[in-house]
Design a protein around this motif. Sequence first.
Motif, short mmCIF file in Angstrom:
data_model
loop_
_atom_site.label_atom_id
_atom_site.label_comp_id
_atom_site.label_asym_id
_atom_site.label_seq_id
_atom_site.Cartn_x
_atom_site.Cartn_y
_atom_site.Cartn_z
N GLN A 83 -4.67 -28.25 -18.03
CA GLN A 83 -5.75 -27.36 -18.45
C GLN A 83 -7.10 -27.86 -17.94
O GLN A 83 -7.94 -27.08 -17.49
CB GLN A 83 -5.76 -27.24 -19.96
CG GLN A 83 -6.73 -26.20 -20.52
CD GLN A 83 -6.75 -26.21 -22.04
OE1 GLN A 83 -6.78 -27.28 -22.66
NE2 GLN A 83 -6.72 -25.03 -22.65
N ASP A 134 2.87 -14.92 -20.30
CA ASP A 134 1.70 -14.77 -19.45
C ASP A 134 0.43 -14.59 -20.29
O ASP A 134 -0.60 -15.22 -20.04
CB ASP A 134 1.87 -13.58 -18.51
CG ASP A 134 0.68 -13.39 -17.59
OD1 ASP A 134 0.46 -14.24 -16.69
OD2 ASP A 134 -0.07 -12.40 -17.77
N TYR A 137 -0.51 -17.95 -22.22
CA TYR A 137 -1.07 -19.03 -21.40
C TYR A 137 -2.38 -18.64 -20.72
O TYR A 137 -3.27 -19.47 -20.55
CB TYR A 137 -0.02 -19.51 -20.38
CG TYR A 137 0.96 -20.46 -21.01
CD1 TYR A 137 0.63 -21.81 -21.18
CD2 TYR A 137 2.18 -20.02 -21.49
CE1 TYR A 137 1.52 -22.68 -21.79
CE2 TYR A 137 3.07 -20.89 -22.10
CZ TYR A 137 2.73 -22.22 -22.25
OH TYR A 137 3.60 -23.08 -22.88
N SER A 138 -2.50 -17.39 -20.36
CA SER A 138 -3.77 -16.93 -19.77
C SER A 138 -4.91 -17.12 -20.76
O SER A 138 -6.05 -17.42 -20.37
CB SER A 138 -3.66 -15.45 -19.38
OG SER A 138 -2.73 -15.27 -18.33
N LYS A 143 -1.88 -20.83 -15.98
CA LYS A 143 -1.02 -19.79 -15.40
C LYS A 143 0.45 -20.14 -15.63
O LYS A 143 0.93 -21.17 -15.16
CB LYS A 143 -1.30 -19.66 -13.90
CG LYS A 143 -0.42 -18.65 -13.18
CD LYS A 143 -0.68 -17.23 -13.64
CE LYS A 143 0.15 -16.22 -12.84
NZ LYS A 143 -0.03 -14.84 -13.34
N HIS A 144 1.13 -19.28 -16.38
CA HIS A 144 2.58 -19.44 -16.51
C HIS A 144 3.20 -18.82 -15.27
O HIS A 144 3.10 -17.62 -15.03
CB HIS A 144 3.10 -18.73 -17.76
CG HIS A 144 4.59 -18.79 -17.90
ND1 HIS A 144 5.40 -17.71 -17.62
CD2 HIS A 144 5.41 -19.79 -18.25
CE1 HIS A 144 6.66 -18.05 -17.82
NE2 HIS A 144 6.69 -19.30 -18.20
N MET A 246 -5.24 -22.61 -14.00
CA MET A 246 -5.58 -21.24 -13.61
C MET A 246 -6.51 -21.21 -12.39
O MET A 246 -6.31 -20.40 -11.48
CB MET A 246 -6.21 -20.51 -14.78
CG MET A 246 -6.45 -19.02 -14.52
SD MET A 246 -4.91 -18.07 -14.38
CE MET A 246 -4.48 -17.88 -16.12
N ASN A 250 -5.66 -19.51 -8.77
CA ASN A 250 -6.47 -18.40 -8.24
C ASN A 250 -7.10 -18.73 -6.90
O ASN A 250 -7.41 -17.82 -6.12
CB ASN A 250 -7.55 -18.02 -9.25
CG ASN A 250 -7.00 -17.33 -10.48
OD1 ASN A 250 -5.91 -16.74 -10.44
ND2 ASN A 250 -7.71 -17.41 -11.59
#
Length: 344
Positions: A83, A134, A137-138, A143-144, A246, A250
């Motif tokens: 994280q 999803d 975790y979002s 990101k799962h 995440m 991305n």
Amino acid sequence: MTTRRSFLTTAGAAGAAALAAPAVHAQSKIRWRMQTYAGPALAEHVVKPAIDSFNKVAGDEMEIELFFSDQLVPTGELFRAMQKGTIDAVQSDDDSMASPTEVTVFGGYFPFASRYSLDVPVLFNQYGLNEIWDAEYSAVGVKHLSAGSWDPCHFATKEPIHSLEDMKGKRVFTFPTAGRFLSQFGVVPVTLPWEDIEVAVQTGELDGVAWSGITEDYTVGWADVTDYFLTNNISGAWAGSFFANMDAWNELPEHLQELLKLTMDSSHYYRQWWYWGGEAYLRVNGTKMQLTSIPDEEWAAVEAAAVEFWEEIAAESEVKAKVVEIFKQYNADMLKAGRPYRYG
């Protein structure tokens, strides 16, 4: 004709233009660090072949450096490290890495949620678990990526287990939720670093493990320090996933995201046949552990307790209740479908 003077003039102008133009640098290679829950021997099967393949295909564009259990951070700290971006990706179950989500309890071995390894991907891809994971975790910046199945959950112990009474007082290494469930039968869950388990069994700190099926017991060396394998299991398949920070996800170009998805699918496929074949082969041909069983009529009490455990978990939140309802519907459908899905 080109004279020496005109050549020097032309060359000088071109050189000056080149110096004035902005420098063009080759795009730097993307580097990720991924840690798996598995130790080196197990990782050779459950993740390393897929990551090696990814790195080979990604070439100069990207490289994933793979770290094993507790190598960078303890398994229980994997979520926080990912994280924060300390590491970029993780392969683990939700339960072991202490995810702060409503679905964490269902990772690893949720009692009797599955009977076979194929149940897990069907639940995620066809019964709606992907969408729930999803969203969960979002909401916490992770990101799962993809869920898959591993092996069933069995006891491997120093002393034989022939009845529920024999389970009482057994100190076993297991997953948090599995331990919570098994404690009602007198099992004493113990948490230790993965790499310390073999020695802990040898020294008597542990009486055994309820962490895996027989394939892992042989692969990681636990079959060398335990003498008995209980054929009854509390789950037909471990449920685990790939996750990523995440922002790191991305920032990946779309084609590398697709390549990583294909890599994860290849990892899931490898485990499907490796575990499925290994569990049967080693029961039949393995020489390191003696097989024991608890009679079906006695084991029915464990299955009945699982139904109550599901209700206990469902009462904790709306999301948990939704997941439990999916498990109920799925298992009801499988029972109606009959052989080979469910019977007996």
